[in-house]
Design a protein around this motif. Sequence first.
Motif, PDB file in Angstrom:
ATOM      1  N   ARG A  42     -16.765 -15.330   3.034  1.00 41.16           N
ATOM      2  CA  ARG A  42     -16.263 -16.306   4.005  1.00 41.16           C
ATOM      3  C   ARG A  42     -14.770 -16.058   4.200  1.00 41.16           C
ATOM      4  O   ARG A  42     -13.977 -16.237   3.280  1.00 41.16           O
ATOM      5  CB  ARG A  42     -16.510 -17.724   3.503  1.00 41.16           C
ATOM      6  CG  ARG A  42     -16.075 -18.802   4.481  1.00 41.16           C
ATOM      7  CD  ARG A  42     -16.153 -20.190   3.871  1.00 41.16           C
ATOM      8  NE  ARG A  42     -17.508 -20.563   3.517  1.00 41.16           N
ATOM      9  CZ  ARG A  42     -17.928 -20.766   2.270  1.00 41.16           C
ATOM     10  NH1 ARG A  42     -17.093 -20.612   1.251  1.00 41.16           N
ATOM     11  NH2 ARG A  42     -19.170 -21.124   2.029  1.00 41.16           N
ATOM     12  N   GLU A  45     -12.884 -21.097   7.147  1.00 40.57           N
ATOM     13  CA  GLU A  45     -13.817 -22.214   7.252  1.00 40.57           C
ATOM     14  C   GLU A  45     -13.089 -23.436   7.779  1.00 40.57           C
ATOM     15  O   GLU A  45     -11.857 -23.522   7.718  1.00 40.57           O
ATOM     16  CB  GLU A  45     -14.443 -22.522   5.891  1.00 40.57           C
ATOM     17  CG  GLU A  45     -13.442 -22.928   4.824  1.00 40.57           C
ATOM     18  CD  GLU A  45     -14.115 -23.192   3.486  1.00 40.57           C
ATOM     19  OE1 GLU A  45     -15.194 -23.811   3.486  1.00 40.57           O
ATOM     20  OE2 GLU A  45     -13.563 -22.776   2.458  1.00 40.57           O
ATOM     21  N   VAL A 122     -27.059 -22.500  10.343  1.00 39.55           N
ATOM     22  CA  VAL A 122     -27.533 -22.453   8.961  1.00 39.55           C
ATOM     23  C   VAL A 122     -27.981 -23.853   8.570  1.00 39.55           C
ATOM     24  O   VAL A 122     -27.246 -24.830   8.784  1.00 39.55           O
ATOM     25  CB  VAL A 122     -26.427 -21.957   8.013  1.00 39.55           C
ATOM     26  CG1 VAL A 122     -26.939 -21.881   6.578  1.00 39.55           C
ATOM     27  CG2 VAL A 122     -25.919 -20.587   8.467  1.00 39.55           C
ATOM     28  N   GLY A 126     -30.162 -23.046   3.533  1.00 35.75           N
ATOM     29  CA  GLY A 126     -29.552 -21.731   3.633  1.00 35.75           C
ATOM     30  C   GLY A 126     -30.233 -20.790   4.607  1.00 35.75           C
ATOM     31  O   GLY A 126     -29.843 -19.623   4.718  1.00 35.75           O
ATOM     32  N   ARG A 128     -30.989 -19.044   8.100  1.00 34.64           N
ATOM     33  CA  ARG A 128     -30.079 -18.703   9.190  1.00 34.64           C
ATOM     34  C   ARG A 128     -30.872 -18.404  10.459  1.00 34.64           C
ATOM     35  O   ARG A 128     -31.841 -17.657  10.437  1.00 34.64           O
ATOM     36  CB  ARG A 128     -29.241 -17.485   8.784  1.00 34.64           C
ATOM     37  CG  ARG A 128     -28.064 -17.231   9.672  1.00 34.64           C
ATOM     38  CD  ARG A 128     -27.112 -16.222   9.048  1.00 34.64           C
ATOM     39  NE  ARG A 128     -27.622 -14.864   9.078  1.00 34.64           N
ATOM     40  CZ  ARG A 128     -27.845 -14.120   8.020  1.00 34.64           C
ATOM     41  NH1 ARG A 128     -27.621 -14.599   6.809  1.00 34.64           N
ATOM     42  NH2 ARG A 128     -28.301 -12.885   8.137  1.00 34.64           N
ATOM     43  N   GLU A 186     -24.312 -25.943   9.093  1.00 33.34           N
ATOM     44  CA  GLU A 186     -23.169 -25.061   9.329  1.00 33.34           C
ATOM     45  C   GLU A 186     -23.417 -24.181  10.551  1.00 33.34           C
ATOM     46  O   GLU A 186     -24.567 -23.880  10.892  1.00 33.34           O
ATOM     47  CB  GLU A 186     -22.914 -24.158   8.109  1.00 33.34           C
ATOM     48  CG  GLU A 186     -22.577 -24.913   6.833  1.00 33.34           C
ATOM     49  CD  GLU A 186     -22.527 -24.001   5.621  1.00 33.34           C
ATOM     50  OE1 GLU A 186     -22.911 -22.816   5.745  1.00 33.34           O
ATOM     51  OE2 GLU A 186     -22.115 -24.467   4.551  1.00 33.34           O
ATOM     52  N   TRP A 188     -22.165 -20.396  11.750  1.00 31.95           N
ATOM     53  CA  TRP A 188     -21.483 -19.178  11.309  1.00 31.95           C
ATOM     54  C   TRP A 188     -21.193 -18.284  12.510  1.00 31.95           C
ATOM     55  O   TRP A 188     -22.014 -18.165  13.425  1.00 31.95           O
ATOM     56  CB  TRP A 188     -22.340 -18.397  10.312  1.00 31.95           C
ATOM     57  CG  TRP A 188     -22.426 -19.019   8.953  1.00 31.95           C
ATOM     58  CD1 TRP A 188     -21.965 -20.247   8.565  1.00 31.95           C
ATOM     59  CD2 TRP A 188     -23.025 -18.441   7.788  1.00 31.95           C
ATOM     60  NE1 TRP A 188     -22.228 -20.467   7.244  1.00 31.95           N
ATOM     61  CE2 TRP A 188     -22.877 -19.383   6.737  1.00 31.95           C
ATOM     62  CE3 TRP A 188     -23.660 -17.231   7.537  1.00 31.95           C
ATOM     63  CZ2 TRP A 188     -23.355 -19.133   5.453  1.00 31.95           C
ATOM     64  CZ3 TRP A 188     -24.139 -16.981   6.261  1.00 31.95           C
ATOM     65  CH2 TRP A 188     -23.980 -17.921   5.230  1.00 31.95           C
ATOM     66  N   TYR A 190     -19.754 -14.259  13.218  1.00 29.98           N
ATOM     67  CA  TYR A 190     -19.434 -13.014  12.526  1.00 29.98           C
ATOM     68  C   TYR A 190     -19.648 -11.807  13.434  1.00 29.98           C
ATOM     69  O   TYR A 190     -20.373 -11.860  14.429  1.00 29.98           O
ATOM     70  CB  TYR A 190     -20.262 -12.853  11.246  1.00 29.98           C
ATOM     71  CG  TYR A 190     -21.747 -13.101  11.386  1.00 29.98           C
ATOM     72  CD1 TYR A 190     -22.635 -12.059  11.615  1.00 29.98           C
ATOM     73  CD2 TYR A 190     -22.265 -14.388  11.276  1.00 29.98           C
ATOM     74  CE1 TYR A 190     -23.992 -12.285  11.724  1.00 29.98           C
ATOM     75  CE2 TYR A 190     -23.623 -14.627  11.384  1.00 29.98           C
ATOM     76  CZ  TYR A 190     -24.484 -13.574  11.604  1.00 29.98           C
ATOM     77  OH  TYR A 190     -25.826 -13.808  11.719  1.00 29.98           O
ATOM     78  N   HIS A 196     -17.754 -13.597   7.415  1.00 26.81           N
ATOM     79  CA  HIS A 196     -18.175 -14.595   8.393  1.00 26.81           C
ATOM     80  C   HIS A 196     -17.233 -15.789   8.356  1.00 26.81           C
ATOM     81  O   HIS A 196     -16.532 -16.026   7.371  1.00 26.81           O
ATOM     82  CB  HIS A 196     -19.613 -15.050   8.141  1.00 26.81           C
ATOM     83  CG  HIS A 196     -19.788 -15.916   6.933  1.00 26.81           C
ATOM     84  ND1 HIS A 196     -19.920 -15.399   5.664  1.00 26.81           N
ATOM     85  CD2 HIS A 196     -19.842 -17.265   6.792  1.00 26.81           C
ATOM     86  CE1 HIS A 196     -20.060 -16.390   4.796  1.00 26.81           C
ATOM     87  NE2 HIS A 196     -20.009 -17.534   5.451  1.00 26.81           N
ATOM     88  N   ASP A 198     -17.172 -19.932   8.698  1.00 24.52           N
ATOM     89  CA  ASP A 198     -18.074 -21.048   8.425  1.00 24.52           C
ATOM     90  C   ASP A 198     -17.495 -22.325   9.041  1.00 24.52           C
ATOM     91  O   ASP A 198     -16.423 -22.782   8.641  1.00 24.52           O
ATOM     92  CB  ASP A 198     -18.232 -21.197   6.908  1.00 24.52           C
ATOM     93  CG  ASP A 198     -19.181 -22.320   6.519  1.00 24.52           C
ATOM     94  OD1 ASP A 198     -19.603 -23.082   7.405  1.00 24.52           O
ATOM     95  OD2 ASP A 198     -19.484 -22.435   5.321  1.00 24.52           O
ATOM     96  N   ARG A 200     -18.359 -26.236   9.622  1.00 25.51           N
ATOM     97  CA  ARG A 200     -19.267 -27.251   9.087  1.00 25.51           C
ATOM     98  C   ARG A 200     -19.628 -28.294  10.140  1.00 25.51           C
ATOM     99  O   ARG A 200     -18.760 -28.811  10.849  1.00 25.51           O
ATOM    100  CB  ARG A 200     -18.644 -27.911   7.858  1.00 25.51           C
ATOM    101  CG  ARG A 200     -18.502 -26.951   6.667  1.00 25.51           C
ATOM    102  CD  ARG A 200     -17.991 -27.674   5.441  1.00 25.51           C
ATOM    103  NE  ARG A 200     -16.624 -28.147   5.625  1.00 25.51           N
ATOM    104  CZ  ARG A 200     -15.547 -27.392   5.417  1.00 25.51           C
ATOM    105  NH1 ARG A 200     -15.680 -26.133   5.046  1.00 25.51           N
ATOM    106  NH2 ARG A 200     -14.340 -27.897   5.586  1.00 25.51           N
TER     107      ARG A 200
END
Length: 202
Positions: A42, A45, A122, A126, A128, A186, A188, A190, A196, A198, A200
């Motif tokens: 990460r 964020e 996400v 977890g 994606r 989340e 992401w 990238y 990546h 993040d 929230r």
Amino acid sequence: MSGWWRTNRVWLAALPFCVAGAAAASSYNVKDNWYDAGLHHRIAEGSAHTWVEVHDEYTDPVGPTSRTYRVRLDAVGDTPLYPYWEDGTPAPPPDGLRAVTVRLDWRAEPDQQLRGCTLALVDEDGRRFEADTTDACTPFEQGGPEAPSPGADERPTTGPEGEPERPASWTTNPVVLVPEDTQISEVWVYWETPDHVDLRVP
């Protein structure tokens, strides 16, 4: 000492070092194959409605470089139509899925290479879910510089000929299909693994 032990004592003495070397090589391969191939780093964020400053170092065909930009997660919510079907006609999502739109605000200099990012949602477990679009991070037909081609000596600093210059600030609204019962936690963003950003979701 028997003949076998006498013949092989040198190799037996070296065996612990060979095992240690193999373990080190295995650890190195894990780093290469697991860490670099996944999204395990990460680089920035932030929470929704907050500008996040990102400096992303990477390597392209010309050599080491970086991209700098600011991004803000403005909203995440359902939308009745999914826009990325093959025929280009927006339509309701298939049964069992829902379409989630993500509103992102961006700021960057026009010479920053931001084309071709991946945006993913996400969930709390977890999992994606990636957006099926190449315009998740750039305005339509104003994407700015393209990535240099293999063997190139210089990086483009402007978009393709005839394309308007990318503005200093813009908004994107990519849409992602997710299972109906998915709780998004989340967002992401990238380009190259393992890095990546993040963002929230409240």
